[in-house]
Motif scaffolding. Structure first.
Motif, PDB file in Angstrom:
ATOM      1  N   UNK A   1       0.836  -1.206   0.000  1.00 26.09           N
ATOM      2  CA  UNK A   1       0.000   0.000   0.000  1.00 26.09           C
ATOM      3  C   UNK A   1       0.870   1.255   0.000  1.00 26.09           C
ATOM      4  N   UNK A   2       1.938   1.245   0.768  1.00 29.14           N
ATOM      5  CA  UNK A   2       2.845   2.394   0.810  1.00 29.14           C
ATOM      6  C   UNK A   2       3.554   2.583  -0.533  1.00 29.14           C
ATOM      7  N   UNK A   3       4.016   1.484  -1.113  1.00 26.42           N
ATOM      8  CA  UNK A   3       4.685   1.572  -2.417  1.00 26.42           C
ATOM      9  C   UNK A   3       3.753   2.169  -3.475  1.00 26.42           C
ATOM     10  N   UNK A   4       2.526   1.682  -3.493  1.00 34.36           N
ATOM     11  CA  UNK A   4       1.567   2.177  -4.478  1.00 34.36           C
ATOM     12  C   UNK A   4       1.231   3.642  -4.236  1.00 34.36           C
ATOM     13  N   UNK A   5       1.206   4.063  -2.981  1.00 31.11           N
ATOM     14  CA  UNK A   5       0.987   5.475  -2.676  1.00 31.11           C
ATOM     15  C   UNK A   5       2.094   6.349  -3.232  1.00 31.11           C
ATOM     16  N   UNK A   6       3.304   5.809  -3.277  1.00 35.36           N
ATOM     17  CA  UNK A   6       4.436   6.541  -3.853  1.00 35.36           C
ATOM     18  C   UNK A   6       4.384   6.486  -5.382  1.00 35.36           C
ATOM     19  N   UNK A   7       3.997   5.344  -5.919  1.00 38.50           N
ATOM     20  CA  UNK A   7       3.979   5.152  -7.370  1.00 38.50           C
ATOM     21  C   UNK A   7       2.862   5.957  -8.045  1.00 38.50           C
ATOM     22  N   UNK A   8       1.739   6.138  -7.368  1.00 35.46           N
ATOM     23  CA  UNK A   8       0.565   6.782  -7.992  1.00 35.46           C
ATOM     24  C   UNK A   8       0.892   8.126  -8.652  1.00 35.46           C
ATOM     25  N   UNK A   9       1.446   9.091  -7.923  1.00 35.31           N
ATOM     26  CA  UNK A   9       1.722  10.364  -8.593  1.00 35.31           C
ATOM     27  C   UNK A   9       2.820  10.256  -9.652  1.00 35.31           C
ATOM     28  N   UNK A  10       3.789   9.375  -9.427  1.00 31.86           N
ATOM     29  CA  UNK A  10       4.855   9.192 -10.413  1.00 31.86           C
ATOM     30  C   UNK A  10       4.277   8.642 -11.714  1.00 31.86           C
ATOM     31  N   UNK A  11       3.376   7.671 -11.598  1.00 32.60           N
ATOM     32  CA  UNK A  11       2.743   7.102 -12.788  1.00 32.60           C
ATOM     33  C   UNK A  11       1.900   8.154 -13.501  1.00 32.60           C
ATOM     34  N   UNK A  12       1.181   8.963 -12.740  1.00 32.89           N
ATOM     35  CA  UNK A  12       0.383  10.026 -13.350  1.00 32.89           C
ATOM     36  C   UNK A  12       1.241  11.019 -14.112  1.00 32.89           C
ATOM     37  N   UNK A  13       2.340  11.415 -13.512  1.00 39.33           N
ATOM     38  CA  UNK A  13       3.264  12.344 -14.178  1.00 39.33           C
ATOM     39  C   UNK A  13       3.860  11.696 -15.423  1.00 39.33           C
ATOM     40  N   UNK A  14       4.229  10.424 -15.317  1.00 39.21           N
ATOM     41  CA  UNK A  14       4.817   9.725 -16.468  1.00 39.21           C
ATOM     42  C   UNK A  14       3.816   9.616 -17.618  1.00 39.21           C
ATOM     43  N   UNK A  15       2.582   9.266 -17.310  1.00 42.73           N
ATOM     44  CA  UNK A  15       1.557   9.167 -18.362  1.00 42.73           C
ATOM     45  C   UNK A  15       1.306  10.544 -18.975  1.00 42.73           C
ATOM     46  N   UNK A  16       1.269  11.563 -18.145  1.00 43.20           N
ATOM     47  CA  UNK A  16       1.105  12.930 -18.654  1.00 43.20           C
ATOM     48  C   UNK A  16       2.262  13.338 -19.547  1.00 43.20           C
ATOM     49  N   UNK A  17       3.480  13.003 -19.139  1.00 44.88           N
ATOM     50  CA  UNK A  17       4.661  13.358 -19.934  1.00 44.88           C
ATOM     51  C   UNK A  17       4.666  12.616 -21.269  1.00 44.88           C
ATOM     52  N   UNK A  18       4.296  11.355 -21.237  1.00 42.03           N
ATOM     53  CA  UNK A  18       4.220  10.585 -22.488  1.00 42.03           C
ATOM     54  C   UNK A  18       3.173  11.200 -23.412  1.00 42.03           C
ATOM     55  N   UNK A  19       2.046  11.576 -22.838  1.00 42.83           N
ATOM     56  CA  UNK A  19       1.002  12.234 -23.642  1.00 42.83           C
ATOM     57  C   UNK A  19       1.475  13.546 -24.233  1.00 42.83           C
ATOM     58  N   UNK A  20       2.231  14.288 -23.465  1.00 43.51           N
ATOM     59  CA  UNK A  20       2.771  15.555 -23.974  1.00 43.51           C
ATOM     60  C   UNK A  20       3.744  15.312 -25.125  1.00 43.51           C
ATOM     61  N   UNK A  21       4.567  14.308 -25.001  1.00 49.30           N
ATOM     62  CA  UNK A  21       5.536  14.001 -26.047  1.00 49.30           C
ATOM     63  C   UNK A  21       4.835  13.589 -27.336  1.00 49.30           C
ATOM     64  N   UNK A  22       3.839  12.700 -27.218  1.00 46.62           N
ATOM     65  CA  UNK A  22       3.148  12.222 -28.407  1.00 46.62           C
ATOM     66  C   UNK A  22       2.203  13.263 -29.000  1.00 46.62           C
ATOM     67  N   UNK A  23       1.770  14.216 -28.213  1.00 51.80           N
ATOM     68  CA  UNK A  23       0.885  15.269 -28.728  1.00 51.80           C
ATOM     69  C   UNK A  23       1.663  16.519 -29.115  1.00 51.80           C
ATOM     70  N   UNK A  24       2.966  16.476 -28.922  1.00 50.33           N
ATOM     71  CA  UNK A  24       3.807  17.603 -29.311  1.00 50.33           C
ATOM     72  C   UNK A  24       3.598  18.865 -28.487  1.00 50.33           C
ATOM     73  N   UNK A  25       3.297  18.655 -27.220  1.00 45.56           N
ATOM     74  CA  UNK A  25       3.069  19.819 -26.345  1.00 45.56           C
ATOM     75  C   UNK A  25       4.370  20.199 -25.679  1.00 45.56           C
TER      76      UNK A  25
END
Length: 165
Positions: free
Chosen positions: A141-165
């Motif tokens: 549970x603690x690990x996932x609490x740490x991973x959650x925002x990191x995963x969100x940022x990573x998905x957002x960054x990937x989306x920015x890269x593929x959308x050319x933002x």
């Protein structure tokens, strides 16, 4: 060396109490994390849904990363619940039947001590297993609490890269 009966019994009871305290500590930590994760997870899920359904491109873009955070926090909540699941625990002390048996005429002090320590070992083994299961679930549970925002940022960054933002 002949061990002192009082020392043996005090030590066994102290170990029993320590194991129960570890189980209680894990439960309390899991409950505290669960409260935080549920609160943040529900708010994040609402934000994700709003973003995904929005016509605004920026809010729509933020929807999937926010949804990933909500999903990971939901899984973290599940692990918190696993850490708090009711389990068998052995309470310190012996039942009345044990003490009735020890008062029998044919039961020696050495036999009673052996039986006491055998029961104590069984109880402590059960408590150790319960503590291990709870602590492992809490760690996830603690690990996932740490991973959650990191995963969100990573998905957002990937989306920015593929959308050319």
């Amino acid at each position: 060396m002949k061990a002192d009966l009082k020392t043996i019994l005090d030590d066994a009871r102290a170990r029993d109490a320590a194991l129960i305290n570890l189980i209680i500590f894990t439960d309390r930590q899991a409950m505290a994390l669960f409260r935080v994760y549920v609160t943040v997870g529900v708010a994040t899920a609402v934000a994700a849904t709003s973003g995904i359904l929005s016509r605004d491109p920026i809010l729509h873009f933020a929807g999937p990363p926010t949804a990933i955070i909500a999903i990971i926090l939901a899984v973290a909540c599940w692990f918190c619940l696993r850490a708090m699941v009711p389990s068998d625990i052995g309470l310190p002390g012996r039942a009345a039947e044990f003490w009735q048996w020890t008062t029998g005429e044919l039961v020696t002090e050495a036999e009673a001590l052996r039986a006491y320590l055998q029961q104590t070992k069984a109880v402590q083994d059960m408590n150790r297993a319960t503590n291990k299961r709870g602590a492992s679930a809490l760690a996830w549970a603690k690990r996932l609490g740490i991973v959650a925002p990191i995963a969100g940022i990573a998905i957002g960054a990937i989306g920015m890269i593929f959308n050319g933002i």
